[in-house]
Design a protein around this motif. Structure first.
Motif, PDB file in Angstrom:
ATOM      1  N   ARG A 296       1.064 -16.612   4.070  1.00  0.00           N
ATOM      2  CA  ARG A 296       1.595 -16.522   2.710  1.00  0.00           C
ATOM      3  C   ARG A 296       0.725 -17.311   1.735  1.00  0.00           C
ATOM      4  NH1 ARG A 296       6.948 -14.918   4.112  1.00  0.00           N
ATOM      5  NH2 ARG A 296       6.557 -13.548   5.889  1.00  0.00           N
ATOM      6  N   ASN A 297      -0.556 -16.981   1.755  1.00  0.00           N
ATOM      7  CA  ASN A 297      -1.511 -17.582   0.828  1.00  0.00           C
ATOM      8  C   ASN A 297      -2.157 -16.443   0.049  1.00  0.00           C
ATOM      9  OD1 ASN A 297      -4.465 -18.300   0.164  1.00  0.00           O
ATOM     10  ND2 ASN A 297      -3.542 -20.317   0.531  1.00  0.00           N
ATOM     11  N   ILE A 298      -2.090 -16.503  -1.282  1.00  0.00           N
ATOM     12  CA  ILE A 298      -2.519 -15.364  -2.092  1.00  0.00           C
ATOM     13  C   ILE A 298      -4.001 -15.071  -1.925  1.00  0.00           C
ATOM     14  CG2 ILE A 298      -3.018 -16.708  -4.172  1.00  0.00           C
ATOM     15  CD1 ILE A 298      -1.419 -13.189  -3.949  1.00  0.00           C
ATOM     16  N   TRP A 299      -4.822 -16.108  -1.730  1.00  0.00           N
ATOM     17  CA  TRP A 299      -6.260 -15.886  -1.611  1.00  0.00           C
ATOM     18  C   TRP A 299      -6.608 -15.207  -0.288  1.00  0.00           C
ATOM     19  CZ3 TRP A 299      -8.664 -15.838  -5.916  1.00  0.00           C
ATOM     20  CH2 TRP A 299      -8.226 -16.651  -6.967  1.00  0.00           C
ATOM     21  N   LEU A 300      -5.893 -15.565   0.786  1.00  0.00           N
ATOM     22  CA  LEU A 300      -6.092 -14.876   2.059  1.00  0.00           C
ATOM     23  C   LEU A 300      -5.557 -13.445   1.984  1.00  0.00           C
ATOM     24  CD1 LEU A 300      -5.311 -17.643   4.705  1.00  0.00           C
ATOM     25  CD2 LEU A 300      -7.510 -16.563   4.200  1.00  0.00           C
ATOM     26  N   CYS A 301      -4.473 -13.263   1.223  1.00  0.00           N
ATOM     27  CA  CYS A 301      -3.962 -11.898   0.992  1.00  0.00           C
ATOM     28  C   CYS A 301      -5.012 -11.058   0.275  1.00  0.00           C
ATOM     29  CB  CYS A 301      -2.686 -11.950   0.151  1.00  0.00           C
ATOM     30  SG  CYS A 301      -1.189 -12.379   1.055  1.00  0.00           S
ATOM     31  N   TYR A 302      -5.604 -11.642  -0.762  1.00  0.00           N
ATOM     32  CA  TYR A 302      -6.631 -10.930  -1.517  1.00  0.00           C
ATOM     33  C   TYR A 302      -7.829 -10.570  -0.626  1.00  0.00           C
ATOM     34  CZ  TYR A 302      -4.464 -11.975  -6.088  1.00  0.00           C
ATOM     35  OH  TYR A 302      -3.629 -12.033  -7.188  1.00  0.00           O
ATOM     36  N   ALA A 303      -8.311 -11.561   0.149  1.00  0.00           N
ATOM     37  CA  ALA A 303      -9.480 -11.341   1.005  1.00  0.00           C
ATOM     38  C   ALA A 303      -9.196 -10.268   2.057  1.00  0.00           C
ATOM     39  CB  ALA A 303      -9.894 -12.649   1.672  1.00  0.00           C
ATOM     40  N   SER A 304      -8.008 -10.317   2.655  1.00  0.00           N
ATOM     41  CA  SER A 304      -7.639  -9.329   3.674  1.00  0.00           C
ATOM     42  C   SER A 304      -7.538  -7.938   3.071  1.00  0.00           C
ATOM     43  CB  SER A 304      -6.302  -9.711   4.320  1.00  0.00           C
ATOM     44  OG  SER A 304      -6.398 -10.960   4.952  1.00  0.00           O
ATOM     45  N   TYR A 305      -7.033  -7.866   1.845  1.00  0.00           N
ATOM     46  CA  TYR A 305      -6.934  -6.577   1.167  1.00  0.00           C
ATOM     47  C   TYR A 305      -8.317  -5.981   0.901  1.00  0.00           C
ATOM     48  CZ  TYR A 305      -5.851  -3.190  -2.529  1.00  0.00           C
ATOM     49  OH  TYR A 305      -5.746  -2.054  -3.297  1.00  0.00           O
ATOM     50  N   VAL A 306      -9.267  -6.821   0.502  1.00  0.00           N
ATOM     51  CA  VAL A 306     -10.635  -6.352   0.269  1.00  0.00           C
ATOM     52  C   VAL A 306     -11.214  -5.790   1.561  1.00  0.00           C
ATOM     53  CG1 VAL A 306     -12.985  -7.096  -0.290  1.00  0.00           C
ATOM     54  CG2 VAL A 306     -11.066  -7.893  -1.680  1.00  0.00           C
ATOM     55  N   ILE A 307     -11.047  -6.493   2.666  1.00  0.00           N
ATOM     56  CA  ILE A 307     -11.539  -6.015   3.963  1.00  0.00           C
ATOM     57  C   ILE A 307     -10.856  -4.702   4.334  1.00  0.00           C
ATOM     58  CG2 ILE A 307     -11.601  -6.516   6.440  1.00  0.00           C
ATOM     59  CD1 ILE A 307     -11.851  -9.497   5.659  1.00  0.00           C
ATOM     60  N   PHE A 308      -9.554  -4.657   4.147  1.00  0.00           N
ATOM     61  CA  PHE A 308      -8.786  -3.452   4.452  1.00  0.00           C
ATOM     62  C   PHE A 308      -9.327  -2.231   3.713  1.00  0.00           C
ATOM     63  CE2 PHE A 308      -5.382  -0.697   2.797  1.00  0.00           C
ATOM     64  CZ  PHE A 308      -4.875  -0.176   3.974  1.00  0.00           C
ATOM     65  N   ARG A 309      -9.559  -2.365   2.420  1.00  0.00           N
ATOM     66  CA  ARG A 309     -10.029  -1.222   1.628  1.00  0.00           C
ATOM     67  C   ARG A 309     -11.461  -0.824   1.987  1.00  0.00           C
ATOM     68  NH1 ARG A 309      -9.527  -0.543  -4.477  1.00  0.00           N
ATOM     69  NH2 ARG A 309      -9.902   1.592  -3.776  1.00  0.00           N
ATOM     70  N   ILE A 310     -12.329  -1.811   2.195  1.00  0.00           N
ATOM     71  CA  ILE A 310     -13.722  -1.500   2.527  1.00  0.00           C
ATOM     72  C   ILE A 310     -13.799  -0.715   3.827  1.00  0.00           C
ATOM     73  CG2 ILE A 310     -15.913  -2.514   3.263  1.00  0.00           C
ATOM     74  CD1 ILE A 310     -15.388  -4.792   1.298  1.00  0.00           C
ATOM     75  N   VAL A 311     -13.089  -1.182   4.843  1.00  0.00           N
ATOM     76  CA  VAL A 311     -13.152  -0.534   6.158  1.00  0.00           C
ATOM     77  C   VAL A 311     -12.583   0.877   6.091  1.00  0.00           C
ATOM     78  CG1 VAL A 311     -12.354  -0.629   8.550  1.00  0.00           C
ATOM     79  CG2 VAL A 311     -13.078  -2.728   7.391  1.00  0.00           C
TER      80      VAL A 311
END
Length: 375
Positions: free
Chosen positions: A262-277
């Protein structure tokens, strides 16, 4: 019907025009702040209305509209459907500015469903005008930017059914299509409700949010990755399923981190990885499917794959999200989505290992036979 372009015809101009259109059609700077906007004083909607009554309308309308749209694309060809997409974007934008109330915003979601349903024409148009050996390259270009004879509705259906059977008789195309359908279902669900997750982790009314920057970064990096796909030389026939399995596992891990940390920056980073892949894999899947087609039925196949994805997504939405179903909270939803991608990864890993072993055995047979003959 539109005839396929001559082999010698230049592909640069139509590809450039499609990329330009795709870029401007995808330029929606307000989209990352849609949830905040709908919950704010301008629209004054509740969280339950937005997450459980408005957002599901897009899924349902996309599903309902997709079948007639890809039939229209097959019959009218591509340009009229692309024009319809542009008009639908304009209507959506004006409704976003001026529509008020739950019912009006639900109609807005309906028109946005029409926008996404007509994307089939955009992604299939390019294959009707370029040579087969350019499919991988032009697919990466078009994906990176986003990031007539008359016949009787019975004859068309008979032709479509015949082409459907012929298209899906190829195992490689069937494999890529299955991944396309199941992964796109999960991708749509994550994209639709990511802003809701971010809102729960970091409420926009009390903190400064960076949703727009995250969307921009993920789109930019995804575009770079997709553009690079056009120049990657890999034996996808051999390693494709294993690659799908491993990258699907990475997607599952990214969604899991978004949900549990529940950390917004880790949420953001994971979302970026999710979309790129996902963008990387869907681009590869698109040109692999197009390469395995022996006829100009790109809109048919892309439409069927997307229709199956939406049917699965509709079922998932009805059960998990809709207030008439379980109506689960956003964190439980994302745990289900992470498990969903993990299951996809497992299925393709087993299938991929089987395919690699089968190819290895078939390649070694001539050697064995040659050795036996010499003896």
């Amino acid at each position: 019907m539109e005839a396929r372009a001559p082999r010698g015809r230049c592909w640069v101009l139509p590809t450039a025009l499609l990329c330009l259109y795709g870029f401007f059609a995808s330029l929606r700077p307000s989209e990352p702040f849609l949830t905040r906007y709908l919950l704010g004083p301008d629209k004054n909607l509740t969280e339950t209305q937005v997450f459980n009554e408005i957002y599901p309308v897009w899924t349902y309308s996309y599903l309902v509209l997709l079948f007639p749209v890809f039939l229209a694309t097959d019959y009218l060809r591509y340009k009229p459907v692309i024009l319809l997409q542009g008009l639908s974007l304009i209507v959506t934008w004006f409704m976003l500015l001026y529509a008020q109330g739950l019912l009006a915003i639900q109609f807005l979601e309906f028109f946005y469903g029409l926008v996404t349903a007509t994307e089939i024409a955009y992604y299939s148009y390019i294959y009707s005008i370029v040579d087969l050996n350019l499919y991988q390259k032009v697919t990466s270009y078009c994906r990176s930017a986003t990031l007539e004879e008359k016949v009787d509705i019975s004859k068309v259906l008979r032709e479509l059914w015949r082409d459907f059977l012929q298209c899906y008789s190829s195992r490689p195309m069937l494999c890529w299509s299955v991944w396309w359908a199941f992964s796109t279902c999960g991708y749509f669900q994550v994209i639709n409700y990511t802003q809701g997750l971010w809102e729960m982790v970091l409420p926009s009314q009390r903190f400064e949010i960076y949703n727009g920057g995250v969307e921009a970064v993920s789109t930019l990096l995804g575009a770079v990755a997709v553009f690079a796909v056009g120049y990657i030389k890999v034996s996808w026939a051999t390693w494709g399923e294993v690659a799908l399995a491993l990258f699907s596992l990475l997607i599952a891990a990214a969604v899991y981190v978004m949900d549990t940390v529940r950390n917004i920056w880790l949420c953001y980073a994971s979302y970026v990885i999710f979309r790129i892949v996902y963008m990387l894999l869907i681009t590869i899947a698109t040109f692999q499917i197009a390469t395995n087609l022996s006829m100009e039925r790109y809109a048919l196949v892309f439409g069927i794959n997307t229709f199956i994805a939406l049917a699965l997504q509709t079922l998932l939405t009805l059960i998990v999200v809709d207030s008439s179903g379980l109506g689960l909270n956003i964190f439980t939803q994302f745990m289900i989505y992470a498990s969903y991608f993990a299951a996809i990864s497992l299925v393709f890993l087993v299938s991929g290992i089987y395919s690699v072993m089968k190819n290895y055995r078939m390649a070694s047979l001539p050697v064995i036979r040659s050795t036996t003959s010499s003896s």
